[in-house]
Design a protein around this motif. Structure first.
Motif, PDB file in Angstrom:
ATOM      1  N   LEU A 550       0.818  -1.220   0.000  1.00 16.98           N
ATOM      2  CA  LEU A 550       0.000   0.000   0.000  1.00 16.98           C
ATOM      3  C   LEU A 550       0.848   1.265   0.000  1.00 16.98           C
ATOM      4  CD1 LEU A 550      -2.771  -0.996   2.586  1.00 16.98           C
ATOM      5  CD2 LEU A 550      -3.044  -0.768   0.114  1.00 16.98           C
ATOM      6  N   GLY A 551       2.125   1.128   0.343  1.00 15.92           N
ATOM      7  CA  GLY A 551       3.002   2.292   0.393  1.00 15.92           C
ATOM      8  C   GLY A 551       2.715   3.210   1.562  1.00 15.92           C
ATOM      9  N   ILE A 552       2.505   2.606   2.749  1.00 15.65           N
ATOM     10  CA  ILE A 552       2.189   3.419   3.928  1.00 15.65           C
ATOM     11  C   ILE A 552       3.069   3.010   5.115  1.00 15.65           C
ATOM     12  CG2 ILE A 552      -0.211   3.830   3.298  1.00 15.65           C
ATOM     13  CD1 ILE A 552      -1.043   1.609   5.215  1.00 15.65           C
ATOM     14  N   GLU A 553       3.104   3.889   6.114  1.00 10.18           N
ATOM     15  CA  GLU A 553       3.812   3.591   7.363  1.00 10.18           C
ATOM     16  C   GLU A 553       3.006   2.540   8.122  1.00 10.18           C
ATOM     17  OE1 GLU A 553       4.845   5.930  11.524  1.00 10.18           O
ATOM     18  OE2 GLU A 553       4.471   7.125   9.711  1.00 10.18           O
ATOM     19  N   TYR A 554       3.707   1.706   8.918  1.00 11.07           N
ATOM     20  CA  TYR A 554       2.978   0.673   9.661  1.00 11.07           C
ATOM     21  C   TYR A 554       3.591   0.425  11.038  1.00 11.07           C
ATOM     22  CZ  TYR A 554       6.669  -2.822   8.998  1.00 11.07           C
ATOM     23  OH  TYR A 554       7.854  -3.520   9.063  1.00 11.07           O
ATOM     24  N   LYS A 555       2.779  -0.150  11.919  1.00  8.67           N
ATOM     25  CA  LYS A 555       3.243  -0.589  13.229  1.00  8.67           C
ATOM     26  C   LYS A 555       2.608  -1.957  13.483  1.00  8.67           C
ATOM     27  CE  LYS A 555       3.892   4.070  15.042  1.00  8.67           C
ATOM     28  NZ  LYS A 555       5.366   3.971  15.064  1.00  8.67           N
ATOM     29  N   ALA A 556       3.471  -2.970  13.736  1.00  7.48           N
ATOM     30  CA  ALA A 556       2.998  -4.356  13.918  1.00  7.48           C
ATOM     31  C   ALA A 556       2.993  -4.735  15.395  1.00  7.48           C
ATOM     32  CB  ALA A 556       3.897  -5.307  13.136  1.00  7.48           C
ATOM     33  N   ASN A 557       2.384  -5.898  15.683  1.00  8.24           N
ATOM     34  CA  ASN A 557       2.320  -6.445  17.050  1.00  8.24           C
ATOM     35  C   ASN A 557       1.771  -5.419  18.044  1.00  8.24           C
ATOM     36  OD1 ASN A 557       3.549  -9.050  16.424  1.00  8.24           O
ATOM     37  ND2 ASN A 557       5.433  -7.881  16.099  1.00  8.24           N
ATOM     38  N   GLN A 558       0.769  -4.683  17.616  1.00  9.82           N
ATOM     39  CA  GLN A 558       0.225  -3.611  18.454  1.00  9.82           C
ATOM     40  C   GLN A 558      -0.838  -4.136  19.423  1.00  9.82           C
ATOM     41  OE1 GLN A 558       0.934   0.245  17.912  1.00  9.82           O
ATOM     42  NE2 GLN A 558       2.694  -1.092  17.662  1.00  9.82           N
ATOM     43  N   SER A 559      -0.578  -3.959  20.695  1.00 10.17           N
ATOM     44  CA  SER A 559      -1.579  -4.302  21.715  1.00 10.17           C
ATOM     45  C   SER A 559      -2.586  -3.160  21.805  1.00 10.17           C
ATOM     46  CB  SER A 559      -0.890  -4.464  23.075  1.00 10.17           C
ATOM     47  OG  SER A 559      -0.400  -3.206  23.513  1.00 10.17           O
ATOM     48  N   PRO A 560      -3.714  -3.375  22.501  1.00 10.93           N
ATOM     49  CA  PRO A 560      -4.659  -2.263  22.690  1.00 10.93           C
ATOM     50  C   PRO A 560      -3.976  -1.028  23.295  1.00 10.93           C
ATOM     51  CG  PRO A 560      -5.695  -4.317  23.330  1.00 10.93           C
ATOM     52  CD  PRO A 560      -4.265  -4.642  23.016  1.00 10.93           C
ATOM     53  N   GLN A 561      -3.074  -1.265  24.243  1.00 10.09           N
ATOM     54  CA  GLN A 561      -2.364  -0.149  24.877  1.00 10.09           C
ATOM     55  C   GLN A 561      -1.472   0.582  23.875  1.00 10.09           C
ATOM     56  OE1 GLN A 561      -2.497   0.745  28.465  1.00 10.09           O
ATOM     57  NE2 GLN A 561      -1.725   2.587  27.445  1.00 10.09           N
ATOM     58  N   ASP A 562      -0.816  -0.188  22.985  1.00 10.38           N
ATOM     59  CA  ASP A 562       0.062   0.422  21.971  1.00 10.38           C
ATOM     60  C   ASP A 562      -0.732   1.340  21.036  1.00 10.38           C
ATOM     61  OD1 ASP A 562       2.291  -0.915  22.931  1.00 10.38           O
ATOM     62  OD2 ASP A 562       1.951  -2.658  21.627  1.00 10.38           O
ATOM     63  N   ASN A 585      -9.660  -4.960  20.423  1.00  8.92           N
ATOM     64  CA  ASN A 585      -8.323  -4.377  20.593  1.00  8.92           C
ATOM     65  C   ASN A 585      -8.226  -2.967  20.010  1.00  8.92           C
ATOM     66  OD1 ASN A 585      -8.510  -5.332  17.961  1.00  8.92           O
ATOM     67  ND2 ASN A 585      -6.341  -5.818  17.824  1.00  8.92           N
ATOM     68  N   ASP A 586      -9.226  -2.561  19.219  1.00  9.42           N
ATOM     69  CA  ASP A 586      -9.243  -1.200  18.675  1.00  9.42           C
ATOM     70  C   ASP A 586     -10.069  -0.248  19.543  1.00  9.42           C
ATOM     71  OD1 ASP A 586      -7.842  -2.084  16.376  1.00  9.42           O
ATOM     72  OD2 ASP A 586      -9.718  -2.782  15.494  1.00  9.42           O
ATOM     73  N   ALA A 587     -10.855  -0.798  20.469  1.00  6.66           N
ATOM     74  CA  ALA A 587     -11.832   0.015  21.201  1.00  6.66           C
ATOM     75  C   ALA A 587     -11.236   1.197  21.961  1.00  6.66           C
ATOM     76  CB  ALA A 587     -12.650  -0.874  22.144  1.00  6.66           C
ATOM     77  N   PRO A 588     -10.141   1.011  22.720  1.00  7.52           N
ATOM     78  CA  PRO A 588      -9.604   2.169  23.447  1.00  7.52           C
ATOM     79  C   PRO A 588      -9.189   3.304  22.519  1.00  7.52           C
ATOM     80  CG  PRO A 588      -8.668   0.129  24.289  1.00  7.52           C
ATOM     81  CD  PRO A 588      -9.407  -0.224  23.038  1.00  7.52           C
ATOM     82  N   SER A 589      -8.549   2.965  21.400  1.00 12.35           N
ATOM     83  CA  SER A 589      -8.107   4.011  20.470  1.00 12.35           C
ATOM     84  C   SER A 589      -9.283   4.606  19.700  1.00 12.35           C
ATOM     85  CB  SER A 589      -7.040   3.471  19.512  1.00 12.35           C
ATOM     86  OG  SER A 589      -7.320   2.168  19.098  1.00 12.35           O
ATOM     87  N   LEU A 590     -10.319   3.813  19.433  1.00 13.71           N
ATOM     88  CA  LEU A 590     -11.534   4.345  18.799  1.00 13.71           C
ATOM     89  C   LEU A 590     -12.163   5.400  19.698  1.00 13.71           C
ATOM     90  CD1 LEU A 590     -13.285   1.114  17.416  1.00 13.71           C
ATOM     91  CD2 LEU A 590     -12.434   3.013  16.045  1.00 13.71           C
ATOM     92  N   ALA A 591     -12.167   5.139  21.000  1.00 10.97           N
ATOM     93  CA  ALA A 591     -12.781   6.071  21.948  1.00 10.97           C
ATOM     94  C   ALA A 591     -11.958   7.340  22.109  1.00 10.97           C
ATOM     95  CB  ALA A 591     -12.951   5.389  23.308  1.00 10.97           C
ATOM     96  N   LEU A 592     -10.630   7.209  22.083  1.00  8.49           N
ATOM     97  CA  LEU A 592      -9.763   8.362  22.313  1.00  8.49           C
ATOM     98  C   LEU A 592      -9.637   9.264  21.087  1.00  8.49           C
ATOM     99  CD1 LEU A 592      -7.780   9.737  24.327  1.00  8.49           C
ATOM    100  CD2 LEU A 592      -5.962   8.403  23.254  1.00  8.49           C
ATOM    101  N   ALA A 593      -9.676   8.670  19.897  1.00  7.20           N
ATOM    102  CA  ALA A 593      -9.477   9.449  18.663  1.00  7.20           C
ATOM    103  C   ALA A 593     -10.549  10.522  18.502  1.00  7.20           C
ATOM    104  CB  ALA A 593      -9.486   8.509  17.460  1.00  7.20           C
ATOM    105  N   ASP A 594     -10.220  11.570  17.751  1.00 11.46           N
ATOM    106  CA  ASP A 594     -11.201  12.627  17.476  1.00 11.46           C
ATOM    107  C   ASP A 594     -12.409  12.049  16.748  1.00 11.46           C
ATOM    108  OD1 ASP A 594      -9.792  15.258  18.271  1.00 11.46           O
ATOM    109  OD2 ASP A 594      -8.279  14.178  17.133  1.00 11.46           O
ATOM    110  N   VAL A 595     -12.140  11.106  15.826  1.00 12.94           N
ATOM    111  CA  VAL A 595     -13.210  10.401  15.121  1.00 12.94           C
ATOM    112  C   VAL A 595     -12.889   8.906  15.139  1.00 12.94           C
ATOM    113  CG1 VAL A 595     -14.460  10.111  12.952  1.00 12.94           C
ATOM    114  CG2 VAL A 595     -13.579  12.358  13.556  1.00 12.94           C
ATOM    115  N   GLY A 596     -13.790   8.104  15.714  1.00  9.79           N
ATOM    116  CA  GLY A 596     -13.611   6.654  15.735  1.00  9.79           C
ATOM    117  C   GLY A 596     -14.582   6.015  14.757  1.00  9.79           C
ATOM    118  N   ILE A 597     -14.052   5.213  13.826  1.00 13.13           N
ATOM    119  CA  ILE A 597     -14.896   4.554  12.822  1.00 13.13           C
ATOM    120  C   ILE A 597     -14.815   3.043  13.015  1.00 13.13           C
ATOM    121  CG2 ILE A 597     -15.309   4.195  10.361  1.00 13.13           C
ATOM    122  CD1 ILE A 597     -14.004   6.857   9.784  1.00 13.13           C
ATOM    123  N   ALA A 598     -15.955   2.409  13.331  1.00 12.65           N
ATOM    124  CA  ALA A 598     -16.010   0.952  13.473  1.00 12.65           C
ATOM    125  C   ALA A 598     -16.441   0.344  12.145  1.00 12.65           C
ATOM    126  CB  ALA A 598     -16.994   0.559  14.572  1.00 12.65           C
TER     127      ALA A 598
END
Length: 693
Positions: A550-562, A585-598
């Motif tokens: 895709l030609g994008i930056e990535y982060k692997a092995n990400q826990s919910p906390q990460d 595992n996406d829920a905490p970051s969905l809640a914190l982000a300005d816009v969370g999309i499920a």
């Protein structure tokens, strides 16, 4: 920082603190646990929405409509008789009586709303409407009484009184209907989990029972290929369960007795008997109901802006009316002063402003629902327009989340690709391993008939081996083969090698395939100036392959906390962050982000944490959301300008500010301008469209 900015700053921090608190709570739980959502039904949003509990606006409007029509047919519009109007002896007395009934019935929610606003020391839309309604009614009653007492014709405002009440009731009904439509569309989400469960009774017989009727402790049977209806613990059976939606792990997870399973995950093979551990408020249906109630109580910044504009108009109209009254009383007479004052207050009535946001919201919600976009927090539409970064989950969001055969290669002149596929499918026959199931499914799709093997054995930690046509074959991992293979492997794929008598004759590459729309989505984000970052719980190799493609930056092995920390870091840098995910595992970051999309069916916790829900699992829907965000925000701004702009110009003119130089706005012209403004706002809202898919 001015007062306005300070207020918004506090609101933003309050919003962020609430989201952060919610997110941290989520982080404290294991991914298979669910949370108590009892508190979500009691948000106090302030602003302009307190009045929504003051009655059923559909019923109020429909019952007020006949009364309003009688008044508007029998009463001239600011002194001008329209073609459909007529009068007869004492018709004005009938109008006065009907108007009194309409005031008590149709006007009640606006007076209650105005009281709420005054209690909060923040007069706004309801106060402005109540002011216009009261002034036009009282002055009109005075005009009727004065006619019979003095025989002098005094213009009344019954037409404006009735039209204002009807338009405001209609505006609120439209808005409530929009929220209801969103609720109807949300019900489609319930289709993604089973409606019924197979409950095992004490005599081992099976009873089909609605999922909503399940109780903690019930034993349910889930057969291969079925979705698991509720959270629980396996009491009998073993299987591989597809939890990609919940944990981000693209491969099905082995499950045995005593293991936890999550409602909404898929039983891939075998029969499982599960003891139900979560019901009631934790159920999917309860989540949908929570979403609907939250949507009904969630004002957007644009609605708050309309409320503030109405507040300004309230003070401006009141101030201008007082100045006009005093000025004309000193320069002319009482009758002239009263006429200019009343005209000013009646023209200030926010017909167009009252419809400005509800009509756009209704249109936007309807368009969104037709594309599978459910807007839970309308403020997200405005936040998305100014976003800088979008963090995307991999499994199920950018990729299909399914283990698939990406390619089959032959390394021997003695075999065609079809024959290699037939051998692989034959040697994997009977195996329940995800790789085996993918290979068998691939051969079936290609119409290839598997080769019959006389014997098949498992090679511990390596693969399988067997005999067919008096030859010995192995299908093993690249690591187990221990020799270099000159074959192109798709990035992030797992390679298995088919060996005949210790010589490699073919390979199969398996992986989590990119969704067709993912590449276009990334290109669109970059064109919008939004930086895409993939954050996944999957392994480094799988993540790197997808990211490079895709030609994008990535982060692997990400826990919910990460993931949470990543969103927090970007937010602290002053960036507006959109988070797209589909699992617990996406829920905490969905809640914190300005816009969370499920994305997709999501999970209970993910749906609770998100601002936007995409009922399909198609990345193209994210593009549709960005388009909806952009166009909705523009329409809201345009309508606020039209709705308020008319008033800011008309109020001073109605007060006679230019009368000394021979120019004044006659009541009739004011009424026409008021109607045109309302029509423009309505047409502009209806012109909101999304590009064709």
């Amino acid at each position: 920082m001015n007062k306005e900015e300070s207020s918004q700053h506090k609101h933003k921090h309050k919003h962020a603190d609430h989201k952060a608190h919610e997110s941290h709570n989520l982080l404290e739980h294991e991914h298979h646990e669910h949370h108590d959502h009892e508190g979500h039904d009691h948000h106090d949003h302030g602003g302009g929405h307190e009045h929504h509990h003051h009655g059923n606006f559909k019923e109020l409007f429909l019952k007020s409509l006949p009364l309003g029509i009688i008044i508007m047919v029998l009463s001239p519009m600011m002194g001008v008789t329209l073609p459909f109007q007529f009068t007869f002896p004492y018709s004005d007395i009938l109008v006065a009586i009907v108007s009194t009934i309409l005031l008590v019935y149709g006007g009640k929610p606006f007076y209650q709303g105005a009281m709420d606003e005054f209690k909060q020391k923040a007069p706004g839309m309801m106060a402005l409407v109540s002011l216009g309604v009261s002034v036009s009614y009282l002055y009109s009653i005075y005009a009727v009484v004065a006619r019979y007492m003095t025989n002098e014709h005094i213009m009344d405002f019954f037409f404006e009184f009735a039209s204002l009440i009807l338009i405001m009731l209609l505006g609120h009904w439209i808005e409530m209907k929009a929220v209801g439509d969103a609720g109807d569309a949300q019900k489609a989400l319930a289709e993604l989990v089973p409606k019924d469960a197979q409950v095992v009774l004490e005599d081992d017989s099976i009873e089909t029972r609605p999922v909503a009727d399940l109780k903690v402790g019930d034993i349910i049977r889930v057969q291969a290929g079925e979705n698991i209806p509720a959270d629980g613990k396996i009491t009998k059976g073993e299987s591989r369960v597809d939890e990609a939606l919940l944990t981000g792990e693209s491969k099905p997870v082995e499950k045995n007795v005593e293991d936890q399973v999550i409602g909404g995950s898929t039983n891939r093979e075998g029969v499982l008997f599960i003891e139900v551990e979560e019901t009631g408020d934790q159920s999917f249906i309860s989540q949908v109901q929570t979403l609907i109630s939250e949507a009904q109580n969630q004002p957007s910044k644009a609605e708050n802006t309309a409320h503030k504009v109405a507040g300004w108009l309230f003070y401006i109209a009141l101030a201008v009316a007082i100045v006009a009254f005093v000025t004309w009383l000193l320069t002319e007479d009482l009758q002239t002063a009263v006429t200019f004052t009343v005209t000013t207050l009646v023209i200030a009535c926010p017909h167009a402003l009252g419809l400005a946001i509800p009509l756009v919201v209704a249109r936007s919600t309807s368009l969104g629902a037709s594309r599978g976009l459910l807007v839970k927090d309308r403020e997200a539409l405005e936040q998305a327009k100014k976003s800088d970064v979008m963090i995307l989950d991999k499994t199920g969001t950018l990729t299909t989340g399914e283990f698939k055969v990406l390619n089959v290669n032959t390394l021997s002149d003695n075999y065609s690709e079809e024959e290699i596929s037939a051998l692989m499918a034959g040697i994997e026959a009977g195996s329940s391993h995800p790789i085996a199931q993918s290979i068998i499914a691939h051969s079936e799709n290609e119409g290839v008939r598997p080769v019959h093997f006389d014997s098949i054995d498992v090679v511990s930690g390596a693969g399988v081996e067997g005999k067919a046509n008096n030859k010995h074959y192995k299908l093993i991992s690249q690591k187990a083969y221990e020799k270099e293979i000159d074959v192109e492997v798709p990035k992030g794929a797992t390679l298995s090698i088919l060996v005949e008598e210790d010589k490699a004759i073919g390979t199969v590459a398996l992986g989590d395939e990119l969704k067709p729309a993912s590449k276009h989505l990334i290109d669109t984000l970059k064109n919008h100036g939004i930086e895409p970052i993939m954050a996944t719980g999957d392994n480094e190799k799988a993540a790197q392959g997808v990211a490079e493609e895709l030609g994008i930056e990535y982060k692997a092995n990400q826990s919910p906390q990460d993931k949470y920390n990543l969103v927090e870091q970007l937010t602290n840098e002053g960036k507006t962050v959109i988070m797209v995910g589909d699992g617990v595992n996406d829920a905490p970051s969905l809640a914190l982000a300005d816009v969370g999309i499920a994305v997709g069916a999501g999970t209970q916790v993910a749906l609770d944490s998100a601002d936007i829900i995409l009922t399909q699992s198609d990345p193209a829907d994210i593009e549709a959301f960005l388009e909806l965000s952009d166009k909705t925000t523009n329409k809201m701004t345009q309508n606020l300008w039209w709705g308020a702009g008319y008033n800011f110009i008309a109020i001073p003119l109605a007060a006679g500010v230019l009368a000394p130089i021979g120019f004044s706005l006659s009541p009739a012209v004011g009424a026409i301008l008021m109607s045109i403004s309302t029509v423009i706002v309505a047409i502009n809202a209806m012109m909101l469209k999304l590009d064709k898919e």
